[in-house]
Design an enzyme around this catalytic site. Structure first.
Site, PDB file in Angstrom:
ATOM      1  N   THR A 240      79.393  32.182  58.784  1.00  0.00           N
ATOM      2  CA  THR A 240      78.770  33.168  57.887  1.00  0.00           C
ATOM      3  C   THR A 240      77.254  33.008  57.834  1.00  0.00           C
ATOM      4  O   THR A 240      76.516  34.000  57.806  1.00  0.00           O
ATOM      5  CB  THR A 240      79.346  33.028  56.463  1.00  0.00           C
ATOM      6  OG1 THR A 240      80.750  33.256  56.542  1.00  0.00           O
ATOM      7  CG2 THR A 240      78.740  34.037  55.508  1.00  0.00           C
TER       8      THR A 240
ATOM      9  N   ASP B 259      83.148  38.857  55.067  1.00  0.00           N
ATOM     10  CA  ASP B 259      84.126  37.779  54.815  1.00  0.00           C
ATOM     11  C   ASP B 259      85.260  38.308  53.939  1.00  0.00           C
ATOM     12  O   ASP B 259      86.442  38.078  54.216  1.00  0.00           O
ATOM     13  CB  ASP B 259      83.466  36.601  54.078  1.00  0.00           C
ATOM     14  CG  ASP B 259      82.361  35.914  54.854  1.00  0.00           C
ATOM     15  OD1 ASP B 259      82.529  34.754  55.222  1.00  0.00           O
ATOM     16  OD2 ASP B 259      81.315  36.551  55.105  1.00  0.00           O
TER      17      ASP B 259
ATOM     18  N   ASP C  48      88.766  26.007  58.672  1.00  0.00           N
ATOM     19  CA  ASP C  48      87.811  25.912  59.785  1.00  0.00           C
ATOM     20  C   ASP C  48      88.440  25.247  60.997  1.00  0.00           C
ATOM     21  O   ASP C  48      88.045  25.529  62.128  1.00  0.00           O
ATOM     22  CB  ASP C  48      86.594  25.065  59.377  1.00  0.00           C
ATOM     23  CG  ASP C  48      85.738  25.726  58.321  1.00  0.00           C
ATOM     24  OD1 ASP C  48      85.316  26.863  58.559  1.00  0.00           O
ATOM     25  OD2 ASP C  48      85.510  25.104  57.263  1.00  0.00           O
TER      26      ASP C  48
HETATM   27  N1  A3P Z   1      77.910  21.275  53.845  1.00  0.00           N
HETATM   28  C1  A3P Z   1      78.701  22.350  53.911  1.00  0.00           C
HETATM   29  N2  A3P Z   1      78.901  23.140  52.835  1.00  0.00           N
HETATM   30  C2  A3P Z   1      79.693  24.230  52.915  1.00  0.00           C
HETATM   31  N3  A3P Z   1      80.348  24.616  54.030  1.00  0.00           N
HETATM   32  C3  A3P Z   1      80.184  23.868  55.125  1.00  0.00           C
HETATM   33  C4  A3P Z   1      79.354  22.702  55.128  1.00  0.00           C
HETATM   34  N4  A3P Z   1      79.391  22.166  56.359  1.00  0.00           N
HETATM   35  C5  A3P Z   1      80.194  22.959  57.092  1.00  0.00           C
HETATM   36  N5  A3P Z   1      80.672  23.971  56.360  1.00  0.00           N
HETATM   37  C6  A3P Z   1      81.542  25.068  56.803  1.00  0.00           C
HETATM   38  O1  A3P Z   1      82.178  24.721  58.022  1.00  0.00           O
HETATM   39  C7  A3P Z   1      82.091  25.769  58.965  1.00  0.00           C
HETATM   40  C8  A3P Z   1      81.348  25.286  60.180  1.00  0.00           C
HETATM   41  O2  A3P Z   1      80.047  24.889  59.805  1.00  0.00           O
HETATM   42  P1  A3P Z   1      78.858  24.836  60.853  1.00  0.00           P
HETATM   43  O3  A3P Z   1      78.654  26.213  61.362  1.00  0.00           O
HETATM   44  O4  A3P Z   1      77.696  24.312  60.072  1.00  0.00           O
HETATM   45  O5  A3P Z   1      79.316  23.899  61.921  1.00  0.00           O
HETATM   46  C9  A3P Z   1      81.408  26.934  58.269  1.00  0.00           C
HETATM   47  O6  A3P Z   1      82.425  27.811  57.830  1.00  0.00           O
HETATM   48  P2  A3P Z   1      82.179  29.298  57.233  1.00  0.00           P
HETATM   49  O7  A3P Z   1      81.019  29.892  57.939  1.00  0.00           O
HETATM   50  O8  A3P Z   1      83.476  29.955  57.512  1.00  0.00           O
HETATM   51  O9  A3P Z   1      81.958  29.113  55.771  1.00  0.00           O
HETATM   52  C10 A3P Z   1      80.669  26.255  57.138  1.00  0.00           C
HETATM   53  O10 A3P Z   1      80.475  27.036  56.000  1.00  0.00           O
HETATM   54 MG    MG Z   2      84.539  28.535  58.625  1.00  0.00          MG
HETATM   55 MG    MG Z   3      82.322  30.116  54.222  1.00  0.00          MG
HETATM   56 MG    MG Z   4      84.431  31.519  56.718  1.00  0.00          MG
END
Ligand code: A3P
Ligand code: MG
Ligand code: MG
Ligand code: MG
Length: 278
Positions: free
Chosen positions: A92, A21, A216
């Site tokens: 991630t 990252d 995102d």
């Molecule tokens: N409750 C939470 N806390 C932190 N990040 C979240 C979250 N829900 C979703 N996200 C972030 O939104 C993105 C998509 O989430 P998901 O895969 O669960 O659908 C991911 O981005 P990153 O991986 O870039 O951090 C994830 O970390």
């Molecule tokens: Mg993301």
């Molecule tokens: Mg992240």
């Molecule tokens: Mg990310």
């Protein structure tokens, strides 16, 4: 990944950052800032103005894209109207678990707060099936279209919903139950889920929860819109992406593929859920 040490830092509950990252963000931000000094760039992993190895810096542009006709509405856009949102590694949590094809790299371009352009790069596409053709890059610009692959329509007569794999909650599940889908695809990453919509593998992406941030959704929203689809919050409102906007997408995410009735899905979200994400 090949070093066998991901360099994991815990940013919060269920919220990791790895060396990948950090490195990807430095590569993208240093490259863009050198080509476009004074461009406003906001990245998930904070300020990354540090030195990077010179071979990380991208100095060329995609000639195929540059050869295209710029839509009239963007010809006079100034640098100060643009905000770029960078998610150097989306998914991630899945990356750390070795589900590499869930990972995307997202670069979104907003003009006066509207998400209009984006790149979704999937570095490990084909990693298990055809390693000679590893990775793909999909881009979209509203008014011009989608490049890098040809979007397909999802199958008629059924409802396939994609949602989070690693950030679920009772509310997320309640929203899914209310929509009575035939199939639920639980995968990592906002970018990856929007790719499923573009590929015709799902009709809708439903996430009735806080947690996603502007980096995102900016690129996925723009690429999806360029293909005729739509990404909004759970109430059907578009997010905005100006430099000063709050980062969290506190009203959830609801996205639909081109040709799917976005409003009719919004209308099936129970009032209780709307109030919880008001
Ligand atoms: N409750 C939470 N806390 C932190 N990040 C979240 C979250 N829900 C979703 N996200 C972030 O939104 C993105 C998509 O989430 P998901 O895969 O669960 O659908 C991911 O981005 P990153 O991986 O870039 O951090 C994830 O970390
Ligand atoms: Mg993301
Ligand atoms: Mg992240
Ligand atoms: Mg990310």
């Amino acid at each position: 990944m090949s070093r066998g040490d991901l360099g994991i830092v815990e940013k919060g509950k269920n919220d990791l950052q790895t060396e990948a990252d950090r490195s990807a963000q430095k590569c993208i931000i240093v490259s863009l800032s050198q080509q476009y000094p004074n461009l406003t760039i906001i990245g998930e992993e904070g300020n990354s103005n540090s030195e990077v190895p010179s071979d990380w810096v991208v100095t060329d542009c995609d000639q195929g894209v540059l050869a295209m006709q710029c839509p009239e509405e963007y010809v006079n856009v100034g640098l100060k109207d643009i905000t770029v949102w960078v998610d150097p590694l989306d998914g991630t949590s899945e990356y750390a678990q070795g589900l590499l094809d869930h990972v995307t790299v997202l670069v979104g371009l907003a003009i006066k707060g509207k998400a209009v352009g984006g790149v979704i790069h999937q570095p490990y596409y084909n990693w298990l099936t055809d390693a000679d053709k590893l990775g793909r890059t999909i881009w979209g610009l509203k008014g011009l279209g989608v490049g890098g692959f040809t979007p397909r329509a999802p199958p008629e007569g059924q409802l396939i919903i994609t949602t989070t794999r690693s950030h679920s909650s009772p509310l997320v599940q309640e929203a899914l139950d209310a929509l009575k889908p035939d199939t639920v695809l639980r995968v990592g990453g906002a970018g990856h889920k929007v790719l499923l919509l573009l590929e015709g593998k799902a009709h809708a992406y439903v996430f009735a929860s806080k947690g996603c941030k502007k980096w995102d959704t900016c690129a996925p929203e723009a690429v999806l819109a360029a293909s005729g689809g739509k990404l909004t919050d759970i109430h059907g409102n578009l997010y905005t992406y100006e430099e000063t906007v709050a980062h969290p997408n506190n009203q959830g995410v609801l996205a639909t593929a081109a040709g799917i009735d976005h409003t009719s899905i919004i209308n099936k979200i129970p009032q209780r859920i709307r109030e919880a994400l008001a």
